[in-house]
Scaffold this active site. Structure first.
Site, PDB file in Angstrom:
ATOM      1  N   SER A   1      -8.073  -2.391  -3.124  1.00  0.00           N
ATOM      2  CA  SER A   1      -8.841  -1.141  -3.071  1.00  0.00           C
ATOM      3  C   SER A   1      -9.900  -1.095  -4.160  1.00  0.00           C
ATOM      4  CB  SER A   1      -7.905   0.065  -3.234  1.00  0.00           C
ATOM      5  OG  SER A   1      -7.100   0.212  -2.097  1.00  0.00           O
TER       6      SER A   1
ATOM      7  N   ARG B   1       0.848  -1.200   0.000  1.00  0.00           N
ATOM      8  CA  ARG B   1       0.000   0.000   0.000  1.00  0.00           C
ATOM      9  C   ARG B   1       0.878   1.242   0.000  1.00  0.00           C
ATOM     10  NH1 ARG B   1      -5.184  -1.993   2.027  1.00  0.00           N
ATOM     11  NH2 ARG B   1      -6.367  -1.925   0.101  1.00  0.00           N
TER      12      ARG B   1
ATOM     13  N   ASP C   1      -3.608  -1.379  -7.104  1.00  0.00           N
ATOM     14  CA  ASP C   1      -4.108  -1.916  -5.842  1.00  0.00           C
ATOM     15  C   ASP C   1      -5.466  -2.613  -6.036  1.00  0.00           C
ATOM     16  OD1 ASP C   1      -5.069  -2.319  -3.280  1.00  0.00           O
ATOM     17  OD2 ASP C   1      -4.298  -0.429  -2.519  1.00  0.00           O
TER      18      ASP C   1
ATOM     19  N   TYR D   1      -2.871  -1.168   7.973  1.00  0.00           N
ATOM     20  CA  TYR D   1      -3.825  -2.180   8.403  1.00  0.00           C
ATOM     21  C   TYR D   1      -4.026  -2.186   9.913  1.00  0.00           C
ATOM     22  CZ  TYR D   1      -3.544  -4.259   3.772  1.00  0.00           C
ATOM     23  OH  TYR D   1      -3.604  -4.479   2.435  1.00  0.00           O
TER      24      TYR D   1
ATOM     25  N   GLN E   1      -0.631   2.626  -6.076  1.00  0.00           N
ATOM     26  CA  GLN E   1      -2.081   2.824  -5.910  1.00  0.00           C
ATOM     27  C   GLN E   1      -2.895   2.386  -7.124  1.00  0.00           C
ATOM     28  OE1 GLN E   1      -2.844   6.817  -4.574  1.00  0.00           O
ATOM     29  NE2 GLN E   1      -2.618   6.247  -2.444  1.00  0.00           N
TER      30      GLN E   1
END
Ligand code: NAD
Length: 380
Positions: free
Chosen positions: A133, A122, A130, A230, A127
């Site tokens: 996500s 992450r 990902d 997390y 991004q």
């Protein structure tokens, strides 16, 4: 030259696909040959003709795997389903490395280099790759829409000549990517929304979406973002304080969406049967973590369970219920990963050993399981 095979998914109920005509075009433009199994896009409403028009070869699994240097999937296939691949072939997908640990040994034995997209770190640079996500975002939306359909009442405040209909109260537990989208979706539908998380950093995010933050104050939660953003398992003291706080709040809710996950662990239990018993009949709890063990006592994947007049629900594979968009975003994540490491001159994917993202996703190589997280995990 790279030949990228895209397979029809094997897992039951999996309607997503790892490439779309858009990504076939983009990957072809990089110089790869794309080969898509016939019917691969059917669950996402993408016909074979659309792949062919985008420049892909369309054929049987055997045909598309012939000579493949890369195989793109959503979920990991059983090794038997991809046997005969040449050593060094890369398998790119959500391979569930901890849940499918034994399978990884077989991939390694077959000489496959397995790359797990859910282990993309992450970090800002990653991004666009990902997959957690992109899929969680859709799941958060879908959880609200599907619970709204099961909840037989109205979401927004309505002021009519015949009187006022109050807004539904929605409580979101777990404010990661899915939870944030659930808050935003419920707000758009006009609900009165509240939310909670163990990470203190989410308070501001909850409030910025116009929802009320419900937080344990007595015992410290996780300040900052936690490891890799997390959550970790909380202490018994925190869990007791959370249960006490949430109990009073739950009784007033119409819809509860739970999204809490802890990487590598079963989902934390957030709602007990006794707490469900305090809720109003007709309320709905959508357990987005049901496939990972469940946040809610008694929830069963893909089944409407009624406890004390409250409906518990949750899909075994939520993004698959929005297969077209989930595939579009997932396929773009895969394209962004491949494009980031593409050598344009050699028209090949080159994954540098010292790269943080490569180190995060590479599970097997040269006939062995190599990922440090797996070497310290007992085989299942
Ligand atoms: P996740 O799916 O692992 O968990 C969902 C949420 O549940 C998390 O917010 C977590 O804190 C919460 N949770 C866990 N235990 C709980 C409990 N007992 N009670 C209440 N809530 C609990 O999380 P995610 O959606 O993958 O997001 C994790 C974090 O990573 C977020 O901060 C997100 O913004 C961040 N993130 C960063 C990047 C990036 O920088 N590239 C990309 C995506 C996500």
């Amino acid at each position: 030259m790279a030949r990228i095979a895209v397979l029809k998914e094997f897992a039951s109920g999996e309607r997503r696909v790892a490439a779309t005509p858009e990504t076939v075009r983009k990957l072809s433009a990089l110089g790869a040959t794309l080969a898509v199994e016939s019917g691969a896009g059917a669950g996402a409403q993408i016909p074979d003709e659309a792949y062919a028009a985008a420049g892909a070869e369309v054929g049987t699994a055997e045909q598309v795997l012939q000579g493949a240097s890369h195989v793109c999937v959503v979920q990991g296939p059983s090794p038997a389903q991809i046997q005969g691949l040449q050593p060094g072939t890369r398998l790119i997908g959500m391979l569930d490395p901890l849940g499918q640990r034994a399978r990884l040994d077989e991939y390694a034995a077959a000489g496959i280099e397995a790359l797990a997209m859910e282990w993309i770190p992450r970090i800002t640079r990653a991004q666009t790759m990902d997959v957690l996500s992109s899929q969680a975002n859709l799941s958060g939306y879908k959880a609200v829409i599907d619970s709204a359909a099961v909840y037989g009442r109205v979401f927004p405040l309505m002021m009519t000549a015949a009187g006022t209909v109050p807004a539904a109260r929605v409580f979101v537990m777990g404010v990661g990517v899915a939870g944030l989208q659930a808050i935003a979706t419920a707000r758009r539908l006009g609900a009165q929304v509240s939310a909670t998380d163990v990470r203190a950093a989410t308070r501001e995010q909850i409030e910025s979406l116009g929802a009320k933050a419900i937080f344990v104050e007595k015992v410290a939660g996780i300040s900052g973002e936690g490891a890799g953003g997390y959550a970790t398992e909380m202490s018994p003291e925190y869990q007791a304080a959370q249960a006490e706080l949430v109990s009073g709040h739950l009784a007033k809710q119409d819809i509860v969406i739970t999204t809490a996950l802890i990487p590598g662990r079963p989902a934390p239990r957030l709602i007990s049967d006794a707490q469900i018993a305090t809720m109003k009949p007709g309320s709905v709890i959508f357990d987005l973590a049901v496939a990972q063990g469940g946040n809610v006592e008694g929830s069963v994947a893909d089944t409407l369970v009624v406890r004390h007049g409250v409906t518990l629900m949750g899909h075994g594979n939520t993004p698959s219920h929005l297969a077209a968009e989930a595939s579009a975003l997932y396929a773009r994540n895969l394209h962004n990963f491949i494009a980031a490491y593409w050598n344009r001159e050699r028209r090949e994917l080159e994954l540098p050993d010292d790269d943080e993202i490569v180190q995060g996703v590479r599970l097997t190589r040269g006939g062995a399981v190599t990922h440090p997280r797996l070497l310290s995990t007992a085989r299942s």
